[in-house]
Design a protein around this motif. Sequence first.
Motif, PDB file in Angstrom:
ATOM      1  N   UNK A 120      74.788  84.156  16.777  1.00  0.00           N
ATOM      2  CA  UNK A 120      73.846  83.038  16.898  1.00  0.00           C
ATOM      3  C   UNK A 120      73.951  82.023  15.764  1.00  0.00           C
ATOM      4  N   UNK A 121      74.142  82.529  14.548  1.00  0.00           N
ATOM      5  CA  UNK A 121      74.153  81.652  13.374  1.00  0.00           C
ATOM      6  C   UNK A 121      75.402  81.973  12.547  1.00  0.00           C
ATOM      7  N   UNK A 122      76.126  80.936  12.189  1.00  0.00           N
ATOM      8  CA  UNK A 122      77.361  81.126  11.418  1.00  0.00           C
ATOM      9  C   UNK A 122      77.045  81.672  10.032  1.00  0.00           C
ATOM     10  N   UNK A 123      77.837  82.639   9.602  1.00  0.00           N
ATOM     11  CA  UNK A 123      77.732  83.124   8.229  1.00  0.00           C
ATOM     12  C   UNK A 123      78.078  81.971   7.290  1.00  0.00           C
ATOM     13  N   UNK A 146      63.288  90.134  16.897  1.00  0.00           N
ATOM     14  CA  UNK A 146      61.997  90.068  17.597  1.00  0.00           C
ATOM     15  C   UNK A 146      62.052  89.073  18.755  1.00  0.00           C
ATOM     16  N   UNK A 147      62.646  87.918  18.522  1.00  0.00           N
ATOM     17  CA  UNK A 147      62.679  86.873  19.542  1.00  0.00           C
ATOM     18  C   UNK A 147      63.487  87.294  20.759  1.00  0.00           C
ATOM     19  N   UNK A 148      64.542  88.042  20.532  1.00  0.00           N
ATOM     20  CA  UNK A 148      65.396  88.463  21.638  1.00  0.00           C
ATOM     21  C   UNK A 148      64.917  89.751  22.294  1.00  0.00           C
ATOM     22  N   UNK A 183      64.233  79.758  16.346  1.00  0.00           N
ATOM     23  CA  UNK A 183      64.323  80.900  17.242  1.00  0.00           C
ATOM     24  C   UNK A 183      64.431  80.457  18.702  1.00  0.00           C
ATOM     25  N   UNK A 184      63.813  79.317  19.042  1.00  0.00           N
ATOM     26  CA  UNK A 184      63.975  78.793  20.398  1.00  0.00           C
ATOM     27  C   UNK A 184      65.436  78.436  20.657  1.00  0.00           C
ATOM     28  N   UNK A 185      66.076  77.854  19.667  1.00  0.00           N
ATOM     29  CA  UNK A 185      67.498  77.528  19.804  1.00  0.00           C
ATOM     30  C   UNK A 185      68.331  78.801  19.963  1.00  0.00           C
ATOM     31  N   UNK A 186      68.016  79.823  19.179  1.00  0.00           N
ATOM     32  CA  UNK A 186      68.755  81.086  19.249  1.00  0.00           C
ATOM     33  C   UNK A 186      68.592  81.732  20.621  1.00  0.00           C
ATOM     34  N   UNK A 187      67.338  81.790  21.100  1.00  0.00           N
ATOM     35  CA  UNK A 187      67.079  82.402  22.405  1.00  0.00           C
ATOM     36  C   UNK A 187      67.807  81.643  23.507  1.00  0.00           C
TER      37      UNK A 187
END
Length: 712
Positions: free
Chosen positions: A44-47, A132-134, A92-96
Amino acid sequence: MNARSRHRTFYLVPISRETGLTSMALGLVRALQLAGVRVGFVKPIVQPESMIGDTDLASHFARTLCGTTTPDPIPFAHAAELVRTGQIGSLMEEVVALVETVRANHDVVVVEGLIPDADIQIATRLNIGTIRSLGADLIPVIAGGSRDATELAAIAATAAEQYGDEGRRPLAGVLVNHCGDGAGADLLMTVGALDVPGTEKPVAILSAVPTVTRVSAPRVLDVAEGLGLGIFHRGAIETVRAESILVAARSPEKLMRHLKSGTLVVTPSDRSDAILTAALVAQRGMPLAGLVLTCGGTMVPELAALFDTPPLDRLPILTTDDDTFTTASRLSNLSSHVGREDGERMERMISFIAEKVDTRPLLRRLDLPVEQLMPPPVFRHRLVEAARLAGKRIVLPEGDEPRTIRAAAICAEKRIAHCVLLGAPDRIRAVAKAHGIDLPAEVEIVDPETVRGTYVDPMVELRKAKGLNALQAHKQLEDTVVLGTMMLAKGDVDGLVSGAVHTTASTVRPALQLIKTAPGSSIVSSVFFMLMPDQVLVYGDCAINPDPTAQELAEIAIQSADSARAFGIEPKVAMISYSTGSSGTGLDVDKVREATALVRGRRPDLVIDGPIQYDAASVESVGRQKAPDSPLDGHANVFIFPDLNTGNTTYKAVQRSAGVVSVGPMLQGLRKPVNDLSRGALVDDIVYTIALTAIQAAAGDKTVAELDTAAE
């Protein structure tokens, strides 16, 4: 009603920096694919780039090596800014949304978390928020080292406390990487699960992966770039791998015994004795990784000239101003990061890890009808598993050829087949030693001089119609391919693989003379298994028959369809031509049309169409336009070419232009399996061909049994 969800999200959270997170995540993806599960992957998020020196390699390797649906991740700087400004909910909306694009079409999504290292507070908050979001199941990734089960359980308990949402998010299992010698086997065989404090049930150990240097060895080019070393002589720097580091600080006679395959030798530039010793060992055939010359000097011209001619011209030579101790220390602490250009290394690591993953605890959490997928990793896995079950003896006439010896050792290690090397035992062992190959006891070496006479009379009997006498038979049996073929004809082995140094004719001719065609077959043909990114295709005939008749083309199609089915591919056969349906005329098209009709008459169970163009057979949208009534629906997986010119050209064009691995040619139509290799075959090519041959032998046993039953 407590039905289990058809979709699961597994979130992999690393407990420390050196867990090998990406390789473990993709190893889990591969293992689930091999279990027949539709798997997606999301990072989801680049290191942070400062940590890994490259952008989003996890997603890159997931797409290119695992063939997964993988969206581009969110930049870390953007994520960190949203966290610092109190907008973590928006993040978190972007991640979901990112994960949902994958979850909709997959049974499982593997999500790779952030390593809590460069910015521990933000990375940890992002991991907690994403889990949690996922609503994801949590899988900690732990570096095993020499830790025992109690220590690992304590680490897992810490992960559960930190990321488990106060017990509402139990652990789905733990992945353990970098286990010390024997620790991995002990964990899985004697432990199996961890009694994690604070959890109601034991937590399954999903993997216990040992550290094996030959699997993770970097290219010498990566060593040079990683440490900023100078390149004095490139050699094969892009392909040679450094498996071990050796400081050359002893006398030549004591140094020689330590120079093994993959050794990178570190020595001061003025130690001519050490340089000459390494050159001598490499000249004799030992595949060293290269030399690192320390203390700021270079090689004197007289020595440098030695490395201008084969085989020493392949040896990379690096330089550095640092002293030997400092250089050795830097080498031992070299980052294990895999660069974008070294997909071969990452593929080895993914495959190795996948073999060590036990997916059963995760599969029990799913409620899935297991779909029989056939992407390349699944094909290779099932190939090896089927060969293991077959338990066949495969003779390798080119017994003193280095690639063949290494392939035999791998087959013994993986229990793919019992390999029989034909050749002088002393010669074979010397070649193995020179190339750093440890020959397992399971690899059998047969000296042709001791067994040749056994096959003279049987060969005379087989060839009596051709007037062969004993003297002629003895002379022909001096050829190890002929000798191996006679061993197969008499049932002393179950299959034969040759061609690493012999021509196709040299391999096939003895088979036609001594093995002959199987009942119901009038010709011998061949297929290649083309390992495309997302599926395996079968191409035939691309190696044997120059211009088959319509009757022969029909037989090739039937043989190829049966071969596909034998290896788990439900055949949809396309009879390839330059025109589709009734649009074209001429002898070439008529031949394909007649062959298609013959197949339909003989094998109404097969899905087949022809004549049809390649694009209409393989692309759904094109098929709807050109052949709307075709039963192939643009999804053909067995392609039969009208002649050798077309078939051989097509397979090589696809193989080279698209970077596709091809397994074969596998010969069809013989009473017993004989398979030919390309003289440019890699070790893996030989291994998989041996596996194919073992499976063919098992299928042949079944056919013979069925014929015997029918005769009774």
